[in-house]
Design a protein around this motif. Structure first.
Motif, mmCIF file in Angstrom:
data_model
loop_
_atom_site.group_PDB
_atom_site.id
_atom_site.type_symbol
_atom_site.label_atom_id
_atom_site.label_comp_id
_atom_site.label_asym_id
_atom_site.label_seq_id
_atom_site.Cartn_x
_atom_site.Cartn_y
_atom_site.Cartn_z
ATOM 1 N N MET A 1 0.838 -1.177 0.000
ATOM 2 C CA MET A 1 0.000 0.000 0.000
ATOM 3 C C MET A 1 0.887 1.246 0.000
ATOM 4 O O MET A 1 1.862 1.326 0.720
ATOM 5 C CB MET A 1 -0.895 0.001 1.240
ATOM 6 N N LYS A 2 0.500 2.216 -0.791
ATOM 7 C CA LYS A 2 1.160 3.523 -0.819
ATOM 8 C C LYS A 2 0.254 4.505 -0.084
ATOM 9 O O LYS A 2 -0.960 4.482 -0.271
ATOM 10 C CB LYS A 2 1.379 3.984 -2.255
ATOM 11 N N GLU A 3 0.859 5.366 0.746
ATOM 12 C CA GLU A 3 0.069 6.314 1.513
ATOM 13 C C GLU A 3 0.588 7.729 1.287
ATOM 14 O O GLU A 3 1.798 7.945 1.265
ATOM 15 C CB GLU A 3 0.165 5.944 3.000
ATOM 16 N N PHE A 62 -4.425 9.479 1.948
ATOM 17 C CA PHE A 62 -4.857 8.725 0.774
ATOM 18 C C PHE A 62 -4.112 7.404 0.778
ATOM 19 O O PHE A 62 -2.885 7.385 0.791
ATOM 20 C CB PHE A 62 -4.552 9.470 -0.522
ATOM 21 N N GLN A 63 -4.860 6.315 0.770
ATOM 22 C CA GLN A 63 -4.265 4.979 0.777
ATOM 23 C C GLN A 63 -4.536 4.319 -0.569
ATOM 24 O O GLN A 63 -5.691 4.083 -0.915
ATOM 25 C CB GLN A 63 -4.842 4.146 1.919
ATOM 26 N N GLU A 64 -3.449 4.040 -1.290
ATOM 27 C CA GLU A 64 -3.552 3.419 -2.607
ATOM 28 C C GLU A 64 -3.167 1.955 -2.503
ATOM 29 O O GLU A 64 -2.087 1.627 -2.018
ATOM 30 C CB GLU A 64 -2.636 4.131 -3.601
ATOM 31 N N THR A 70 -8.569 3.590 -4.436
ATOM 32 C CA THR A 70 -7.942 4.430 -3.422
ATOM 33 C C THR A 70 -8.956 4.764 -2.333
ATOM 34 O O THR A 70 -10.097 5.100 -2.614
ATOM 35 C CB THR A 70 -7.416 5.732 -4.057
ATOM 36 N N ARG A 71 -8.503 4.659 -1.092
ATOM 37 C CA ARG A 71 -9.326 5.026 0.063
ATOM 38 C C ARG A 71 -8.840 6.382 0.569
ATOM 39 O O ARG A 71 -7.645 6.595 0.738
ATOM 40 C CB ARG A 71 -9.192 3.982 1.162
ATOM 41 N N LYS A 72 -9.777 7.296 0.802
ATOM 42 C CA LYS A 72 -9.424 8.629 1.298
ATOM 43 C C LYS A 72 -10.015 8.811 2.689
ATOM 44 O O LYS A 72 -11.193 8.557 2.903
ATOM 45 C CB LYS A 72 -9.935 9.716 0.350
ATOM 46 N N ILE A 102 -14.408 6.250 -0.599
ATOM 47 C CA ILE A 102 -13.730 5.712 -1.784
ATOM 48 C C ILE A 102 -14.314 6.455 -2.981
ATOM 49 O O ILE A 102 -15.482 6.234 -3.337
ATOM 50 C CB ILE A 102 -13.922 4.191 -1.893
#
Length: 109
Positions: A1-3, A62-64, A70-72, A102
């Motif tokens: 996951m990228k944040e 922001f979680q990608e 993506t979840r915000k 989302i």
């Protein structure tokens, strides 16, 4: 996951911190019914400007994910929830509520 971690001026949308463009060390965790963000910063001009608007800040995470949308996460901050400890170079932000959404699940009707 990228944040990606963002701290923005709520009214003007101006970004004070955007780790997607300028990485800075930060952590965040939920503590009871609030969220604690700690950011290491050594840019006095940027901190001074951010603190001028501390009553009008929003925090976003922001979680990608690789195979998911993506979840915000949007956090609301009160002015007394923003502190800077100069000798540690640490900005502390306490958020008291948040919304998780989302963007892909919203569509124009």
């Amino acid at each position: 996951m990228k944040e990606t971690f963002l701290v923005k001026h709520a009214v003007g949308g101006r970004a004070f911190i955007d780790t997607g463009k300028h990485p800075v060390p930060y952590t965040w965790e939920q503590q009871g019914e609030q969220w604690l963000f700690s950011v290491q910063m050594d840019q006095p001009e940027q901190i001074a400007e951010l603190l001028k608007w501390k009553d009008e800040l929003n925090v976003f995470v922001f979680q990608e994910f690789e195979n998911e949308p993506t979840r915000k996460l949007w956090f609301y901050v009160s002015g007394d929830g923003v502190q800077f400890t100069e000798d540690k170079g640490e900005l502390t932000i306490v958020a008291t509520s948040n919304i998780t959404y989302i963007p892909d699940q919203f569509s124009a009707q």
